[in-house]
Design an enzyme around this catalytic site. Structure first.
Site, mmCIF file in Angstrom:
data_model
loop_
_atom_site.group_PDB
_atom_site.id
_atom_site.type_symbol
_atom_site.label_atom_id
_atom_site.label_comp_id
_atom_site.label_asym_id
_atom_site.label_seq_id
_atom_site.Cartn_x
_atom_site.Cartn_y
_atom_site.Cartn_z
ATOM 1 N N GLU A 1 15.611 5.607 11.119
ATOM 2 C CA GLU A 1 15.512 6.701 12.093
ATOM 3 C C GLU A 1 15.859 8.054 11.479
ATOM 4 O O GLU A 1 15.188 9.064 11.743
ATOM 5 C CB GLU A 1 16.466 6.423 13.264
ATOM 6 C CG GLU A 1 16.396 7.475 14.351
ATOM 7 C CD GLU A 1 17.356 7.174 15.490
ATOM 8 O OE1 GLU A 1 17.192 7.766 16.559
ATOM 9 O OE2 GLU A 1 18.258 6.347 15.304
ATOM 10 N N ASP A 2 16.899 8.092 10.640
ATOM 11 C CA ASP A 2 17.456 9.378 10.215
ATOM 12 C C ASP A 2 17.203 9.739 8.757
ATOM 13 O O ASP A 2 17.648 10.789 8.302
ATOM 14 C CB ASP A 2 18.981 9.385 10.457
ATOM 15 C CG ASP A 2 19.317 9.292 11.938
ATOM 16 O OD1 ASP A 2 18.469 9.700 12.746
ATOM 17 O OD2 ASP A 2 20.419 8.817 12.275
#
Length: 722
Positions: free
Chosen positions: A95-96
């Protein structure tokens, strides 16, 4: 960036001991139950995660990688396997960071990549609001949980560490996260039997939501009076002495109440702090199940048990796999003593729940019980989410299912089903199978006939009576409490509504086409397909349903479809005067106006209303004059010979104004086999009163019978239909 970019070069070997920070060494100490080779994998995962999260910090200012490593440590303290710990360290990378699922699969295997992907929130979709995004994220997490239970364990550990470090968030964010924790994540931990994590989540959520209340209760717990401490020690000594004299190997521990448990008990039972704290709690842990019952006899010989407060969760485990004997004793100081008796394996399952499965070196059966029950619960949620309209609706259903209070019921074959408290026979029917619920007509509770709305109590045996012709009714939604039942009923009602709408819409369009000399069967297929494509209808049924619901006027659709036909040229089999006949089973397509409340036997007309479908009025309704201004919206309608069901009607009854009159009128209505929906006084003076009764009748004959019985009463001066 591509995985091969130099900026993404991933370390393939573990770094030197001197380069490893304290927080990673702390994780390795917590995971010392793993072999050396697997602990090396943890260090490698940290190196990859640290490189991927390089430059990212938490709101507290710490490097971001400290968070996923702390999440992994929470799981290591629960005894989880190496794949779960590696996935926890890397759970935010997809996600990051630029790392992809393929990168993780190549480095750590498909299982780890699947776990990370399951935890990853939906950040690339756009939602109407934060609430909807959270609900959709939860739905995705649930689907991943159904493939591998370890996804939810990582998510719970992630939430626990976030709650431990909540101070860096804004006040509004703290409140939002705390509410979500108390409403969703703590109950999930409880449902999975993970009491240690559940208790900490609840306490941290309580502290974030009500810091002052938490501080006051915590201070009161710490400053317990000396008298109470002495009482605890004396009771513990007596119990331990008696258990030792019986040569029963055991471990006896006092149970400490948390601020959250005290607060909820004070709130729910309207009790003071002293009343809640005036309960002593102990846990007795023994070697085997027979020892549990032996220990029960011992503690009952020390202090007398309170009647009706004994629960055997060993014979009938809770839905989350929890097993224990619970008893309440009458203590020497007039205070109740709560005692839980369980084996070591039961204690492990009680504290760790599904995580206990991985804590067993050889995969013992005790862990499998909690895991299989959790898997069955999640499978039920997955089944219900398929029929749910929106993520928010699904999340509400899950919240209902997370209520901890349960009733335990038996099927005729002796199978045990657990349902939330206040569940009805209909909830039980849907718990057995969706088809059983959809065709349920009644139940036998302990061999006695009972209606589907009957609430159930623990220990009852329930048998569901079904009929092939039966189907859900809208009022069923009013008395089911489980998410599975609610979802299944809504799904079936939508299906039935759609079928009714298609049938009514077909009739209306055919009638409008008949007035233009054609019918649906005679229309050129190309023209019909062209109209559907131009108006974005996937199939003819969608157009017909849209017409029935009043979103399109049948005359306008017919005008377009019959454009090349000679106007007003009636074919022999076109019957423009044919009426739609009401059977009483139509749902969502035909409704009955509240201004005149038509019932079978009344002369009626239909008015095509946008979004409501056909609204039926009595011909003598005062509003009909207004509808005459829009003749294109009139629909020829009548009652089918086989019409059935209950229809709303209202009566104005003038009675003597004295005690007991209302009960007499209500009894007369009941004797006429009519239900009363509502009663309200219209006028009232010293001697007389005018009362409006909203009732349900089957037709005009039934209504006449009700009115006849009411008129026979000496206290009634007049009765008329409203």
């Amino acid at each position: 960036m591509s995985p091969g970019d130099p900026a993404l070069a991933l370390p393939l070997t573990a770094p030197d001991e001197d380069a490893v920070p304290d927080y990673v060494q702390s994780l390795e100490r917590a995971a010392n139950y793993l072999p050396q080779a697997q602990r090396a994998q943890l260090r490698r995962a940290w190196a990859v995660g640290a490189a991927a999260h390089a430059g990212q910090t938490r709101k507290s200012g710490e490097p971001y990688i400290t968070h996923p490593v702390a999440v992994a440590q929470v799981l290591a303290e629960q005894g989880l396997d190496v794949e779960t710990l590696v996935a926890a360290i890397l759970h935010d990378t997809i996600e990051d960071t630029p790392l992809s699922r393929q990168d993780l699969a190549a480095q750590f295997g498909e299982t780890v990549a699947g776990l990370v992907d399951g935890v990853t929130k939906l950040d690339k979709l756009h939602f109407a609001d934060r609430q909807e995004a959270a609900a959709e994220s939860f739905r995705k997490m649930l689907l991943a949980m159904s493939r591998d239970l370890r996804v939810i364990l990582i998510k719970l550990a992630d939430r626990l560490h976030n709650m431990r470090t909540l101070g860096a968030q804004s006040a509004e964010a703290r409140r939002r996260i705390a509410v979500e924790t108390l409403e969703i994540f703590a109950p999930i931990a409880q449902r999975l039997g993970m009491n240690l994590i559940k208790s900490e989540l609840q306490d941290l959520g309580f502290r974030a939501l009500h810091p002052w209340r938490h501080a006051v209760i915590e201070k009161r717990i710490r400053s317990q009076p000396v008298v109470r401490r002495e009482a605890l020690a004396q009771i513990e000594a007596r119990l331990a002495q008696k258990l030792a004299l019986e040569k029963l190997p055991h471990r006896l521990v006092g149970r400490i109440k948390t601020p959250w448990s005290i607060y909820t008990k004070m709130h729910a039972e309207n009790r003071s702090f002293d009343q809640v704290m005036d309960v002593f709690g102990y846990r007795v842990i023994v070697d085997s199940v027979p020892d549990c019952y032996h220990a029960l006899g011992v503690v009952h010989s020390v202090y007398k048990p309170l009647d009706a407060r004994f629960r055997d969760f060993i014979a009938i485990p809770k839905a989350n796999g929890y097993q224990s004997l619970h008893t309440v004793l009458f203590g020497p100081y007039g205070s109740p003593i709560e005692v839980q008796i369980r084996t070591r394996e039961m204690d492990l399952v009680a504290e760790r729940g599904v995580a206990a499965h991985w804590a067993y070196k050889h995969g013992g059966d005790a862990g499998n019980s909690a895991q299989s029950r959790a898997s069955a619960w999640i499978a039920g949620l997955v089944e219900s989410q398929r029929g749910t309209g929106s993520s928010l609706e699904f999340l509400e259903n899950v919240k209902v299912d997370l209520f901890p209070d349960e009733v335990y019921l038996f099927s005729p074959k002796g199978d045990i089903l657990s349902l939330p408290r206040n569940s009805t026979a209909l909830d039980f029917a849907y718990a057995v199978h969706t088809d059983v619920g959809n065709h349920a007509v009644a139940a036998r509770v302990d061999r006695k006939l009972a209606p589907l709305r009957a609430q159930l109590a623990s220990g009852q045996t329930v048998e569901i009576i079904t009929a092939k012709s039966a189907s859900p009714a809208p009022q069923w939604l009013e008395y089911v409490v489980t998410g599975k039942a609610r979802t299944a009923i809504r799904q079936q009602l939508k299906h039935l509504e759609h079928e009714d709408a298609v049938r009514v819409g077909h009739h209306m369009l055919d009638r409008a086409l008949g007035e233009r000399g054609t019918s649906l069967d005679r229309l050129p297929l190309a023209r019909l397909d062209g109209y559907l494509a131009e108006n974005r209808f996937p199939r003819l049924e969608a157009l017909l349903a849209d017409i029935a619901l009043g979103n399109r006027m049948p005359t306008q659709v017919a005008l377009t479809l019959a454009q090349e036909q000679p106007p007003n040229l009636l074919q022999p089999d076109a019957v423009p005067g044919e009426r739609i006949l009401i059977t009483g089973s139509e749902r969502g397509v035909i409704s009955f106006a509240q201004c005149c409340m038509p019932i079978p036997g009344d002369e009626i007309m239909g008015y095509h209303s946008a979004g409501k479908g056909i609204v039926v009025h009595r011909l003598e309704c005062p509003n009909v004059a207004e509808f005459r201004k829009s003749p294109e919206r009139w629909v020829a309608i009548g009652w089918d010979r086989a019409v059935s069901g209950d229809f709303d009607a209202a009566l104005r009854i003038e009675v003597e104004n004295r005690p007991g009159v209302l009960a007499q009128v209500a009894a007369a209505i009941a004797h006429a086999e009519s239900n009363i929906d509502r009663v309200e006084y219209l006028e009232r003076d010293t001697h007389t009163a005018a009362i409006r009764f909203s009732i349900e009748v089957s037709d005009r004959k039934h209504l006449a019978e009700v009115m006849r019985r009411i008129r026979r009463l000496g206290v009634v001066h007049g009765v008329g239909r409203l």
